[in-house]
Design a protein around this motif. Sequence first.
Motif, PDB file in Angstrom:
ATOM      1  N   ARG A 106      76.035  24.455  33.581  1.00 47.73           N
ATOM      2  CA  ARG A 106      75.090  24.592  34.699  1.00 47.73           C
ATOM      3  C   ARG A 106      73.954  23.574  34.639  1.00 47.73           C
ATOM      4  NH1 ARG A 106      75.765  29.403  37.534  1.00 47.73           N
ATOM      5  NH2 ARG A 106      76.719  31.117  36.390  1.00 47.73           N
ATOM      6  N   ALA A 121      67.759  24.939  43.170  1.00 45.38           N
ATOM      7  CA  ALA A 121      66.637  25.770  42.723  1.00 45.38           C
ATOM      8  C   ALA A 121      65.935  25.005  41.604  1.00 45.38           C
ATOM      9  CB  ALA A 121      67.161  27.105  42.199  1.00 45.38           C
ATOM     10  N   ILE A 144      65.759  33.521  37.296  1.00 46.15           N
ATOM     11  CA  ILE A 144      67.026  34.037  36.751  1.00 46.15           C
ATOM     12  C   ILE A 144      67.397  33.194  35.554  1.00 46.15           C
ATOM     13  CG2 ILE A 144      69.450  34.555  37.242  1.00 46.15           C
ATOM     14  CD1 ILE A 144      68.814  34.787  40.128  1.00 46.15           C
ATOM     15  N   LYS A 146      70.329  32.131  33.053  1.00 46.81           N
ATOM     16  CA  LYS A 146      71.802  32.110  33.069  1.00 46.81           C
ATOM     17  C   LYS A 146      72.299  31.349  31.861  1.00 46.81           C
ATOM     18  CE  LYS A 146      72.049  31.616  38.159  1.00 46.81           C
ATOM     19  NZ  LYS A 146      72.591  30.789  39.265  1.00 46.81           N
ATOM     20  N   GLY A 154      78.338  36.713  38.249  1.00 48.27           N
ATOM     21  CA  GLY A 154      77.081  37.308  37.779  1.00 48.27           C
ATOM     22  C   GLY A 154      77.042  37.620  36.289  1.00 48.27           C
ATOM     23  N   GLN A 157      73.991  36.514  33.236  1.00 46.84           N
ATOM     24  CA  GLN A 157      72.776  36.275  34.022  1.00 46.84           C
ATOM     25  C   GLN A 157      71.802  37.423  33.846  1.00 46.84           C
ATOM     26  OE1 GLN A 157      73.126  35.369  38.117  1.00 46.84           O
ATOM     27  NE2 GLN A 157      74.894  34.026  37.852  1.00 46.84           N
ATOM     28  N   GLU A 181      66.399  29.440  36.264  1.00 46.27           N
ATOM     29  CA  GLU A 181      66.346  28.974  37.651  1.00 46.27           C
ATOM     30  C   GLU A 181      65.317  29.778  38.425  1.00 46.27           C
ATOM     31  OE1 GLU A 181      71.143  28.244  38.098  1.00 46.27           O
ATOM     32  OE2 GLU A 181      70.036  29.180  39.758  1.00 46.27           O
ATOM     33  N   GLY A 182      64.573  29.096  39.261  1.00 46.46           N
ATOM     34  CA  GLY A 182      63.680  29.799  40.172  1.00 46.46           C
ATOM     35  C   GLY A 182      64.506  30.614  41.155  1.00 46.46           C
ATOM     36  N   VAL A 184      65.724  31.887  44.538  1.00 46.02           N
ATOM     37  CA  VAL A 184      65.736  31.366  45.909  1.00 46.02           C
ATOM     38  C   VAL A 184      65.781  32.547  46.870  1.00 46.02           C
ATOM     39  CG1 VAL A 184      66.977  29.925  47.575  1.00 46.02           C
ATOM     40  CG2 VAL A 184      66.981  29.309  45.134  1.00 46.02           C
ATOM     41  N   PHE A 186      66.886  33.541  49.736  1.00 47.99           N
ATOM     42  CA  PHE A 186      67.806  33.007  50.750  1.00 47.99           C
ATOM     43  C   PHE A 186      68.037  33.982  51.903  1.00 47.99           C
ATOM     44  CE2 PHE A 186      70.476  34.673  47.227  1.00 47.99           C
ATOM     45  CZ  PHE A 186      71.201  35.648  47.894  1.00 47.99           C
ATOM     46  N   GLU A 189      74.240  33.321  51.966  1.00 41.75           N
ATOM     47  CA  GLU A 189      74.958  32.423  51.065  1.00 41.75           C
ATOM     48  C   GLU A 189      76.120  31.789  51.833  1.00 41.75           C
ATOM     49  OE1 GLU A 189      75.196  33.495  46.798  1.00 41.75           O
ATOM     50  OE2 GLU A 189      74.706  35.501  47.495  1.00 41.75           O
ATOM     51  N   HIS A 212      78.164  39.018  48.819  1.00 45.98           N
ATOM     52  CA  HIS A 212      78.546  39.495  47.487  1.00 45.98           C
ATOM     53  C   HIS A 212      78.178  40.958  47.331  1.00 45.98           C
ATOM     54  CE1 HIS A 212      78.326  35.128  47.019  1.00 45.98           C
ATOM     55  NE2 HIS A 212      79.171  35.271  46.008  1.00 45.98           N
ATOM     56  N   HIS A 215      77.489  41.199  42.566  1.00 41.77           N
ATOM     57  CA  HIS A 215      77.647  39.798  42.129  1.00 41.77           C
ATOM     58  C   HIS A 215      79.053  39.242  42.345  1.00 41.77           C
ATOM     59  CE1 HIS A 215      73.677  39.387  40.330  1.00 41.77           C
ATOM     60  NE2 HIS A 215      73.837  40.596  39.824  1.00 41.77           N
ATOM     61  N   GLU A 254      78.799  25.901  46.561  1.00 39.77           N
ATOM     62  CA  GLU A 254      78.127  27.141  46.964  1.00 39.77           C
ATOM     63  C   GLU A 254      76.674  26.821  47.271  1.00 39.77           C
ATOM     64  OE1 GLU A 254      78.702  30.226  44.048  1.00 39.77           O
ATOM     65  OE2 GLU A 254      80.778  29.638  43.736  1.00 39.77           O
ATOM     66  N   PHE A 256      72.769  28.142  49.127  1.00 40.31           N
ATOM     67  CA  PHE A 256      71.878  29.150  49.708  1.00 40.31           C
ATOM     68  C   PHE A 256      71.297  28.563  50.984  1.00 40.31           C
ATOM     69  CE2 PHE A 256      71.056  29.939  44.998  1.00 40.31           C
ATOM     70  CZ  PHE A 256      71.879  31.050  44.923  1.00 40.31           C
ATOM     71  N   ASN A 270      73.743  25.880  44.959  1.00 38.02           N
ATOM     72  CA  ASN A 270      73.777  26.789  43.806  1.00 38.02           C
ATOM     73  C   ASN A 270      74.741  26.259  42.756  1.00 38.02           C
ATOM     74  OD1 ASN A 270      73.588  28.963  42.046  1.00 38.02           O
ATOM     75  ND2 ASN A 270      75.148  30.137  43.142  1.00 38.02           N
TER      76      ASN A 270
END
Length: 361
Positions: A106, A121, A144, A146, A154, A157, A181-182, A184, A186, A189, A212, A215, A254, A256, A270
């Motif tokens: 990631r 993010a 979040i 991860k 998910g 996470q 990650e901040g 988002v 959204f 998605e 989702h 998740h 993917e 947001f 994402n």
Amino acid sequence: MKAIAPGATLGILGGGQLGRMIASAAARLGLKVHVFNDTPASPAFALADVTTCAPFTDEAALTAFAGSVDIATYEFENVPREAAALVAGLVPLRPGVGALATTQDRLAEKRFVADLGITTAPFRPVDDAAGLDAALAAIGMPAILKTRRFGYDGKGQAAIRSADDAPTALAAMKGAPAILEGFVDFACELSVVAARSADGSFAAYDICENTHEDHILALTRVPAAVSAETAQRAREIAHAIADALDYVGVFAVELFLTRDASGAEALVVNEIAPRVHNSGHWTDHGAQTSQFEQHVRAVCGWPLGPAGRHGVVEMRNLIGDAVRDWQAHLADPAAYLTLYGKDETRPGRKMGHVTFLRGKG
Ligand code: AMP
């Protein structure tokens, strides 16, 4: 690379439902299929001409696999990089090892996307408690945490809403390298499923809107309810990512979608899936060329097929006990049912999906 023609053998690393549906599309185009996976109960094994069940660390088995195929691909991003590199040294592997290496981590993936000038993010690497404190100070909350690798649906996470959550979130990473990650905020998605060929040709399906539950992808609707400009920007993002990865095959980005107070839309990437994607399953009956056939075409160096859509489409995953409704779906003339042949139904397990064609749109 030698030209691939019907009768040649496509090797697939990984044996889940994605491999199964690629194998089915490959067989329809006259290819033979050899599936390599590490679990005996692999959905793709049933549809393959040849199977190898061995760990991804078994160099002899990987070498024999590569020797038996004309071209190879992978159906999940957690194929160890070393295994992919070994195969790629012996037979063309599409997509390549570089795309795999970038997208299975990631942090590498976010840096790659951000370097292209595409919004993600805010993110920071986290390896320990001090790193988490620094990252939280930079990014703020909610955020979040991860794991950098091996997360899906998910898993791996943890949300951090207040400083009190930080130790538990870090413990949930079980010592694995992580990324903060901040969060988002959204509106919805989205995903873009697209294909790129070795000659650079590119074909994107219409933008998907994804919902989702727990998740896990539950529902994909196409077309997404977004402006024409947003849809175009999403396609441009996917195109830029594919070119920069020198990508060959089908992939998904993917996204947001955010909306500000004035309703203005913006896109945040994402993640990138270097493979056919669950949000593209609708293409099997809802598009001129399914994502599975498109992947086979791209990987084999064949012309990409048209990506047009057959009206308004909805794809529902059959997760766990939802698969029990299979007869009702068969009785619905608008529904197209696909089951993955998994013996054991478990909560949260993807057992199949159903695509509904809802007419014009
Ligand atoms: P991922 O495994 O990164 O695809 O995350 C799984 C799901 O968690 C996403 O589909 C979102 O619903 C949610 N999620 C992940 N990252 C973020 C984020 N930075 N902000 C808000 N929601 C997120």
